[in-house]
Design a protein around this motif. Sequence first.
Motif, PDB file in Angstrom:
ATOM      1  N   ARG A 101     -59.298  90.253 -90.192  1.00 39.01           N
ATOM      2  CA  ARG A 101     -58.697  91.533 -90.603  1.00 39.01           C
ATOM      3  C   ARG A 101     -57.170  91.442 -90.533  1.00 39.01           C
ATOM      4  N   ALA A 102     -56.662  90.888 -89.420  1.00 37.43           N
ATOM      5  CA  ALA A 102     -55.197  90.799 -89.264  1.00 37.43           C
ATOM      6  C   ALA A 102     -54.615  89.959 -90.392  1.00 37.43           C
ATOM      7  N   HIS A 103     -55.292  88.861 -90.721  1.00 34.39           N
ATOM      8  CA  HIS A 103     -54.820  87.970 -91.789  1.00 34.39           C
ATOM      9  C   HIS A 103     -54.799  88.712 -93.138  1.00 34.39           C
ATOM     10  N   LEU A 104     -55.880  89.433 -93.424  1.00 32.38           N
ATOM     11  CA  LEU A 104     -55.936  90.144 -94.715  1.00 32.38           C
ATOM     12  C   LEU A 104     -54.957  91.319 -94.742  1.00 32.38           C
ATOM     13  N   ASN A 105     -54.761  91.965 -93.591  1.00 28.26           N
ATOM     14  CA  ASN A 105     -53.793  93.079 -93.547  1.00 28.26           C
ATOM     15  C   ASN A 105     -52.400  92.608 -93.970  1.00 28.26           C
ATOM     16  N   VAL A 106     -52.029  91.409 -93.481  1.00 29.77           N
ATOM     17  CA  VAL A 106     -50.705  90.860 -93.837  1.00 29.77           C
ATOM     18  C   VAL A 106     -50.634  90.662 -95.355  1.00 29.77           C
ATOM     19  N   GLN A 107     -51.716  90.125 -95.909  1.00 27.81           N
ATOM     20  CA  GLN A 107     -51.727  89.880 -97.365  1.00 27.81           C
ATOM     21  C   GLN A 107     -51.672  91.188 -98.148  1.00 27.81           C
ATOM     22  N   GLN A 108     -52.347  92.217 -97.621  1.00 33.48           N
ATOM     23  CA  GLN A 108     -52.356  93.509 -98.316  1.00 33.48           C
ATOM     24  C   GLN A 108     -50.954  94.118 -98.312  1.00 33.48           C
ATOM     25  N   ARG A 109     -50.262  94.015 -97.165  1.00 35.30           N
ATOM     26  CA  ARG A 109     -48.899  94.570 -97.082  1.00 35.30           C
ATOM     27  C   ARG A 109     -47.970  93.777 -98.000  1.00 35.30           C
ATOM     28  N   GLU A 110     -48.210  92.485 -98.048  1.00 28.91           N
ATOM     29  CA  GLU A 110     -47.410  91.607 -98.921  1.00 28.91           C
ATOM     30  C   GLU A 110     -47.602  92.018-100.391  1.00 28.91           C
ATOM     31  N   ALA A 111     -48.866  92.280-100.757  1.00 25.65           N
ATOM     32  CA  ALA A 111     -49.182  92.639-102.147  1.00 25.65           C
ATOM     33  C   ALA A 111     -48.527  93.962-102.541  1.00 25.65           C
ATOM     34  N   ALA A 112     -48.303  94.831-101.557  1.00 19.75           N
ATOM     35  CA  ALA A 112     -47.772  96.165-101.862  1.00 19.75           C
ATOM     36  C   ALA A 112     -46.243  96.213-101.812  1.00 19.75           C
ATOM     37  N   ARG A 113     -45.652  95.170-101.258  1.00 16.83           N
ATOM     38  CA  ARG A 113     -44.202  95.205-101.018  1.00 16.83           C
ATOM     39  C   ARG A 113     -43.416  95.492-102.304  1.00 16.83           C
ATOM     40  N   GLY A 114     -42.583  96.525-102.232  1.00 15.80           N
ATOM     41  CA  GLY A 114     -41.686  96.842-103.347  1.00 15.80           C
ATOM     42  C   GLY A 114     -42.379  97.425-104.569  1.00 15.80           C
ATOM     43  N   LYS A 115     -43.632  97.818-104.421  1.00 13.99           N
ATOM     44  CA  LYS A 115     -44.359  98.313-105.609  1.00 13.99           C
ATOM     45  C   LYS A 115     -44.785  99.757-105.418  1.00 13.99           C
ATOM     46  N   ASN A 116     -45.024 100.428-106.541  1.00 12.69           N
ATOM     47  CA  ASN A 116     -45.827 101.640-106.539  1.00 12.69           C
ATOM     48  C   ASN A 116     -47.260 101.146-106.637  1.00 12.69           C
ATOM     49  N   ILE A 117     -48.107 101.563-105.709  1.00 12.01           N
ATOM     50  CA  ILE A 117     -49.441 100.966-105.683  1.00 12.01           C
ATOM     51  C   ILE A 117     -50.498 101.965-105.200  1.00 12.01           C
ATOM     52  N   VAL A 118     -51.686 101.841-105.777  1.00 14.39           N
ATOM     53  CA  VAL A 118     -52.865 102.543-105.250  1.00 14.39           C
ATOM     54  C   VAL A 118     -53.701 101.477-104.569  1.00 14.39           C
TER      55      VAL A 118
END
Length: 220
Positions: A101-118
Amino acid sequence: MIVTIDGPAGAGKSSIARSAATRLGFAFLDTGAMYRCVTYAALSGDCSFDDAEALLRVARSCQIRLDGARVLLNGEDVSEAIRTPEVTRHIRYAADHPGVRAHLNVQQREAARGKNIVTEGRDQGSEVFPDAQCKIFLTASPEVRAQRRQQQLAAAGKVLSVEEILADQNRRDLEDRLREVGRLRPAADAVVLNTDGMQPEEVLEAVLQIVRRVQDAEPA
Ligand code: DC
């Protein structure tokens, strides 16, 4: 702006979140697909689900790319392969694993960085994006969710009774709610939307209205 849409299995999150992202011109993140990729990779690689370290190694080796409706795992298109009943049955090993979970959370935050996102999942508003500007918890009664699922499956040529679907759904609900880390729960500041009796278009409009209210209230 980050919009989180969380809720139980079968609440219609994926299709609503995807359509909402399109209508808003936002990116879209299906975090369930990430847990599915790790599970699929573990099944493909013969990883023992009882071996927590091996499962974490598998998760770390997964290069997951979400490209529109396509899911690419280490370059392979697994969009359909990750949605089999076998993957769904084994998903709790990855979802219950704090390290994964911790590993995927980092990736999820990375994917959202600087974006408008749902972003859509179970823990997006409560754990992964606690500061998201707009949090929605989409739910419906177990019976309604099971009936909707039955209709979806029937449209794909798969005939299952509501009772069978409900039994499987109840098991997943329980797993999602009892998980020690990242369990399913509405964030304290989430808007809870019960979609019983609503058509998908009505749910989409309700979600867009919630987002627009937040957008209007935000300083430009
Ligand atoms: O949304 P879905 O059915 O594709 O999700 C698959 C599983 O992944 C779900 O049963 C629980 C888990 N999951 C999770 O634990 N946290 C998330 N943010 C998304 C999904």
